[in-house]
Design an enzyme around this catalytic site. Structure first.
Site, PDB file in Angstrom:
ATOM      1  N   TYR A  99      81.295  -2.414  76.232  1.00  0.00           N
ATOM      2  CA  TYR A  99      80.577  -2.945  77.400  1.00  0.00           C
ATOM      3  C   TYR A  99      79.106  -3.138  77.046  1.00  0.00           C
ATOM      4  O   TYR A  99      78.523  -4.191  77.301  1.00  0.00           O
ATOM      5  CB  TYR A  99      80.733  -1.994  78.586  1.00  0.00           C
ATOM      6  CG  TYR A  99      79.937  -2.398  79.795  1.00  0.00           C
ATOM      7  CD1 TYR A  99      80.390  -3.403  80.642  1.00  0.00           C
ATOM      8  CD2 TYR A  99      78.732  -1.778  80.106  1.00  0.00           C
ATOM      9  CE1 TYR A  99      79.660  -3.781  81.758  1.00  0.00           C
ATOM     10  CE2 TYR A  99      78.002  -2.147  81.213  1.00  0.00           C
ATOM     11  CZ  TYR A  99      78.465  -3.150  82.045  1.00  0.00           C
ATOM     12  OH  TYR A  99      77.733  -3.520  83.148  1.00  0.00           O
ATOM     13  N   LYS A 103      76.872  -6.654  76.925  1.00  0.00           N
ATOM     14  CA  LYS A 103      75.662  -6.820  77.735  1.00  0.00           C
ATOM     15  C   LYS A 103      74.444  -7.075  76.847  1.00  0.00           C
ATOM     16  O   LYS A 103      73.554  -7.840  77.200  1.00  0.00           O
ATOM     17  CB  LYS A 103      75.452  -5.606  78.650  1.00  0.00           C
ATOM     18  CG  LYS A 103      76.470  -5.542  79.779  1.00  0.00           C
ATOM     19  CD  LYS A 103      76.385  -6.778  80.661  1.00  0.00           C
ATOM     20  CE  LYS A 103      77.237  -6.678  81.897  1.00  0.00           C
ATOM     21  NZ  LYS A 103      76.995  -7.773  82.838  1.00  0.00           N
TER      22      LYS A 103
END
Length: 167
Positions: A99, A103
Site C-alpha cells: 500500500y 501511494k
C-alpha cells in the site's frame, strides 16, 4: 456534480468520460481519491491477487483516470490526488508495505503530471492526509493493537477527522 466510478476497472473509467463526452461536457475538477488495501501484514506473505488489486486501484486507476480527464480538460482545470503521509518518510507503516509503495508512486505520478500539464493550464496537486477516521481506515482504527502501533507514528497522537482534510 460528482461522478463516481470504479477506478480499478479501466472500462468504468472510460464509460464515465464517454458519458460526459456524449453530453458535450468535460470535467473541470477531477479528484483521484480511491484506495485499496486488501491485505495487512508482511509483504512476503501477500498473495498476488491482493498485490494486483492494490496496484490496479492505487496506481493504474489514478493514472488512467488522469489520462482520460486531462485529454478532455479545457481551460483552468484541476486534478487532485489523495496520497498518504506514510509515503513520504520511509520505512512504510508496518504491515502496509505494498500500500505504501503504491501511494509513494502516486507522489511521483502527481509531480510528473503537474510538470506535463502545466502548459495546458491544468493544475495538479496532492493531499497527503495521515490516518483519518473513515470506513476505509476502520480496519486500523477498529483494532486496538494496530491503532496503538499507528498512534506511535502520529505526532499529534490522534486520528484526523474527514472535515480536517476535505477543505
Amino acid at each position: 456534480e460528482a461522478i463516481a466510478m470504479h477506478v480499478g476497472d479501466p472500462a468504468a473509467i472510460e464509460a464515465a468520460f464517454a458519458q460526459l463526452d456524449g453530453e458535450g461536457r468535460s470535467a473541470s475538477i477531477v479528484v483521484n481519491n480511491a484506495a485499496a488495501n486488501p491485505y495487512f501484514g508482511p509483504m512476503l506473505d501477500m498473495d498476488l491477487g491482493s498485490y494486483e488489486k492494490t496496484v490496479e486501484v492505487n496506481l493504474r486507476g489514478y493514472f488512467w483516470t488522469t489520462v482520460q480527464a486531462a485529454k478532455r480538460m479545457r481551460g483552468a482545470a484541476r486534478l487532485a490526488f489523495t496520497e498518504a503521509m506514510l509515503t513520504t518518510a520511509p520505512p512504510p507503516a508496518p504491515g502496509q508495505g505494498i500500500y505504501s509503495m503504491t501511494k509513494a508512486g502516486i507522489v511521483n505520478m502527481t509531480e510528473g503530471f503537474a510538470k506535463e500539464l502545466a502548459a495546458d493550464g491544468i493544475r495538479v496537486n496532492a493531499v497527503l492526509p495521515g490516518l483519518t477516521e473513515t470506513k476505509f481506515a476502520s480496519a486500523i482504527t477498529g483494532n486496538e493493537k494496530t491503532l496503538g502501533m499507528m498512534m506511535r507514528l502520529i505526532p499529534l497522537g490522534r486520528v484526523a477527522q474527514p472535515s480536517e482534510i476535505a477543505p
